[in-house]
Design a protein around this motif. Structure first.
Motif, mmCIF file in Angstrom:
data_model
loop_
_atom_site.group_PDB
_atom_site.id
_atom_site.type_symbol
_atom_site.label_atom_id
_atom_site.label_comp_id
_atom_site.label_asym_id
_atom_site.label_seq_id
_atom_site.Cartn_x
_atom_site.Cartn_y
_atom_site.Cartn_z
ATOM 1 N N GLU A 91 -2.511 9.552 -2.688
ATOM 2 C CA GLU A 91 -1.493 9.216 -1.688
ATOM 3 C C GLU A 91 -0.981 7.790 -1.886
ATOM 4 O O GLU A 91 0.176 7.570 -2.187
ATOM 5 N N ASN A 92 -1.862 6.803 -1.718
ATOM 6 C CA ASN A 92 -1.493 5.393 -1.816
ATOM 7 C C ASN A 92 -2.620 4.612 -2.491
ATOM 8 O O ASN A 92 -3.760 5.078 -2.562
ATOM 9 N N ALA A 93 -2.289 3.407 -2.957
ATOM 10 C CA ALA A 93 -3.313 2.607 -3.639
ATOM 11 C C ALA A 93 -3.013 1.123 -3.482
ATOM 12 O O ALA A 93 -1.859 0.708 -3.343
ATOM 13 N N PHE A 94 -4.104 0.335 -3.505
ATOM 14 C CA PHE A 94 -3.966 -1.120 -3.364
ATOM 15 C C PHE A 94 -5.055 -1.817 -4.173
ATOM 16 O O PHE A 94 -6.212 -1.393 -4.168
ATOM 17 N N PHE A 121 0.815 -1.213 0.000
ATOM 18 C CA PHE A 121 0.000 0.000 0.000
ATOM 19 C C PHE A 121 0.851 1.267 0.000
ATOM 20 O O PHE A 121 0.463 2.281 -0.583
ATOM 21 N N PHE A 122 2.011 1.220 0.630
ATOM 22 C CA PHE A 122 2.829 2.414 0.796
ATOM 23 C C PHE A 122 3.969 2.515 -0.222
ATOM 24 O O PHE A 122 4.799 3.405 -0.131
ATOM 25 N N GLU A 123 4.012 1.616 -1.167
ATOM 26 C CA GLU A 123 5.062 1.650 -2.176
ATOM 27 C C GLU A 123 4.464 1.842 -3.560
ATOM 28 O O GLU A 123 3.272 1.625 -3.781
ATOM 29 N N ASN A 124 5.302 2.250 -4.493
ATOM 30 C CA ASN A 124 4.836 2.451 -5.849
ATOM 31 C C ASN A 124 4.368 1.126 -6.459
ATOM 32 O O ASN A 124 5.016 0.097 -6.271
ATOM 33 N N ASN A 125 3.235 1.146 -7.131
ATOM 34 C CA ASN A 125 2.726 -0.054 -7.781
ATOM 35 C C ASN A 125 1.921 0.362 -9.018
ATOM 36 O O ASN A 125 1.733 1.550 -9.278
ATOM 37 N N TYR A 126 1.456 -0.610 -9.762
ATOM 38 C CA TYR A 126 0.834 -0.338 -11.053
ATOM 39 C C TYR A 126 -0.422 0.526 -10.929
ATOM 40 O O TYR A 126 -0.610 1.481 -11.696
ATOM 41 N N ILE A 127 -1.283 0.212 -9.983
ATOM 42 C CA ILE A 127 -2.521 0.985 -9.862
ATOM 43 C C ILE A 127 -2.241 2.409 -9.379
ATOM 44 O O ILE A 127 -2.907 3.359 -9.795
ATOM 45 N N LEU A 128 -1.241 2.568 -8.537
ATOM 46 C CA LEU A 128 -0.867 3.915 -8.082
ATOM 47 C C LEU A 128 -0.401 4.752 -9.268
ATOM 48 O O LEU A 128 -0.779 5.921 -9.403
ATOM 49 N N LYS A 137 -1.238 4.387 -12.397
ATOM 50 C CA LYS A 137 -2.393 4.693 -13.242
ATOM 51 C C LYS A 137 -3.207 5.842 -12.650
ATOM 52 O O LYS A 137 -3.658 6.733 -13.370
ATOM 53 N N CYS A 138 -3.389 5.817 -11.336
ATOM 54 C CA CYS A 138 -4.174 6.863 -10.674
ATOM 55 C C CYS A 138 -3.475 8.211 -10.732
ATOM 56 O O CYS A 138 -4.125 9.257 -10.874
ATOM 57 N N LYS A 139 -2.160 8.215 -10.629
ATOM 58 C CA LYS A 139 -1.400 9.467 -10.650
ATOM 59 C C LYS A 139 -1.613 10.243 -11.941
ATOM 60 O O LYS A 139 -1.468 11.472 -11.965
ATOM 61 N N LEU A 140 -1.957 9.542 -12.996
ATOM 62 C CA LEU A 140 -2.212 10.194 -14.271
ATOM 63 C C LEU A 140 -3.566 10.894 -14.293
ATOM 64 O O LEU A 140 -3.828 11.712 -15.188
ATOM 65 N N LEU A 141 -4.416 10.587 -13.304
ATOM 66 C CA LEU A 141 -5.793 11.083 -13.300
ATOM 67 C C LEU A 141 -6.105 12.084 -12.195
ATOM 68 O O LEU A 141 -6.914 12.986 -12.388
ATOM 69 N N PHE A 142 -5.483 11.915 -11.033
ATOM 70 C CA PHE A 142 -5.778 12.799 -9.898
ATOM 71 C C PHE A 142 -4.692 12.665 -8.835
ATOM 72 O O PHE A 142 -3.957 11.678 -8.813
ATOM 73 N N PRO A 143 -4.559 13.652 -7.942
ATOM 74 C CA PRO A 143 -3.580 13.552 -6.851
ATOM 75 C C PRO A 143 -3.962 12.416 -5.911
ATOM 76 O O PRO A 143 -5.100 12.353 -5.435
ATOM 77 N N VAL A 158 -9.193 -1.249 -4.402
ATOM 78 C CA VAL A 158 -10.124 -1.958 -5.268
ATOM 79 C C VAL A 158 -9.970 -3.464 -5.081
ATOM 80 O O VAL A 158 -8.890 -3.950 -4.729
ATOM 81 N N MET A 159 -11.057 -4.171 -5.325
ATOM 82 C CA MET A 159 -11.012 -5.631 -5.230
ATOM 83 C C MET A 159 -10.139 -6.224 -6.333
ATOM 84 O O MET A 159 -9.446 -7.210 -6.109
ATOM 85 N N ALA A 160 -10.210 -5.640 -7.514
ATOM 86 C CA ALA A 160 -9.427 -6.144 -8.640
ATOM 87 C C ALA A 160 -9.113 -5.017 -9.608
ATOM 88 O O ALA A 160 -9.836 -4.026 -9.675
ATOM 89 N N MET A 161 -8.047 -5.178 -10.367
ATOM 90 C CA MET A 161 -7.696 -4.182 -11.364
ATOM 91 C C MET A 161 -7.496 -4.846 -12.715
ATOM 92 O O MET A 161 -6.917 -5.915 -12.845
ATOM 93 N N ASP A 162 -8.051 -4.188 -13.735
ATOM 94 C CA ASP A 162 -7.985 -4.675 -15.106
ATOM 95 C C ASP A 162 -6.887 -3.916 -15.834
ATOM 96 O O ASP A 162 -6.949 -2.699 -15.962
ATOM 97 N N GLU A 163 -5.889 -4.614 -16.294
ATOM 98 C CA GLU A 163 -4.799 -3.964 -17.024
ATOM 99 C C GLU A 163 -5.200 -3.701 -18.465
ATOM 100 O O GLU A 163 -4.506 -2.996 -19.158
#
Length: 217
Positions: A56-59, A39-46, A48-54, A212-217
């Motif tokens: 903090e963390n993502a999981f 949750f506190f490290e850079n990951n794929y969903i984070l 993707k979200c950074k491209l859309l809005f400010p 999110v429960m799941a993420m679609d690449e």
């Protein structure tokens, strides 16, 4: 119970008889593609979200790949009246998501339009969110966000239609200075979460995290 004898619980993937509180058998469980994100490290969903809005963390709990077991699990939850799947997904999440000493202030679930809620009979995120709230001892809100327009299920929309979500959501009350964890079932384009996140961010000095429960690449 008599019902368990005549209508035993079966694995949704291989149809093997399993305990009543399970969703899949042990063999099929190994086929679920969990993300193992921190949750506190850079990951794929984070990213993707950074491209859309400010943010903090993502999981994300699982990968939502075509023909993947996670897709079948989400469809059981959303379209086959199996609300209790949300409890199982929440339990899997608590085994993999550690907030350490930086817990969010509030859990907020993405709402359904009242018409859609009446059709489905439940919001697929509510039980999931409530189980997490109890486990992590974080308050939740199911009504902070309002969905203003009725729309078709995401699975039935084309990509262009999914992009047409401006002004779809609004905030029902003023909040400020909150670190919010926004919860949804599947991350696809990210536009739904982005629309809500901007509403939260512009109401005050708030921060947004995503689960999110799941993420679609």
């Amino acid at each position: 119970m008599i019902l368990d004898i005549f209508f035993p619980n079966r694995c949704i993937h291989c149809n093997r008889i399993i305990d009543g509180d399970l969703l899949v058998c042990n063999v099929c469980f190994e086929q679920i593609h969990f993300t193992h994100f921190n949750f506190f490290e850079n990951n794929y969903i984070l990213e993707k979200c950074k491209l859309l809005f400010p943010i903090e963390n993502a999981f994300a709990l699982m990968q939502f790949e075509k023909e993947n077991l996670s897709r079948k699990i989400i469809h059981e939850l959303k379209y086959k009246s199996r609300e209790k799947v949300g409890k199982i997904l929440a339990e899997w999440t608590t085994e993999r998501l550690d907030f350490k000493n930086e817990k969010p202030d509030l859990l907020v679930s993405v709402p359904l339009h009242p018409k859609k809620l009446k059709e489905r009979g439940y919001n697929q995120l509510h039980l999931f969110t409530e189980i997490l709230s109890k486990f992590y001892e974080i308050p939740f809100s199911h009504d902070l966000i309002k969905r203003n327009y009725y729309s078709k299920a995401q699975a039935l929309k084309n990509r262009q239609h999914r992009l047409e979500i401006e002004n779809t959501f609004s905030i029902t009350k003023n909040i400020s200075g909150k670190n919010i964890l926004l919860i949804d079932d599947v991350f696809t384009t990210g536009n739904t979460l982005s629309s809500i996140a901007w509403e939260i961010l512009k109401t005050g000095n708030n921060k947004v995290n995503i689960l999110v429960m799941a993420m679609d690449e």
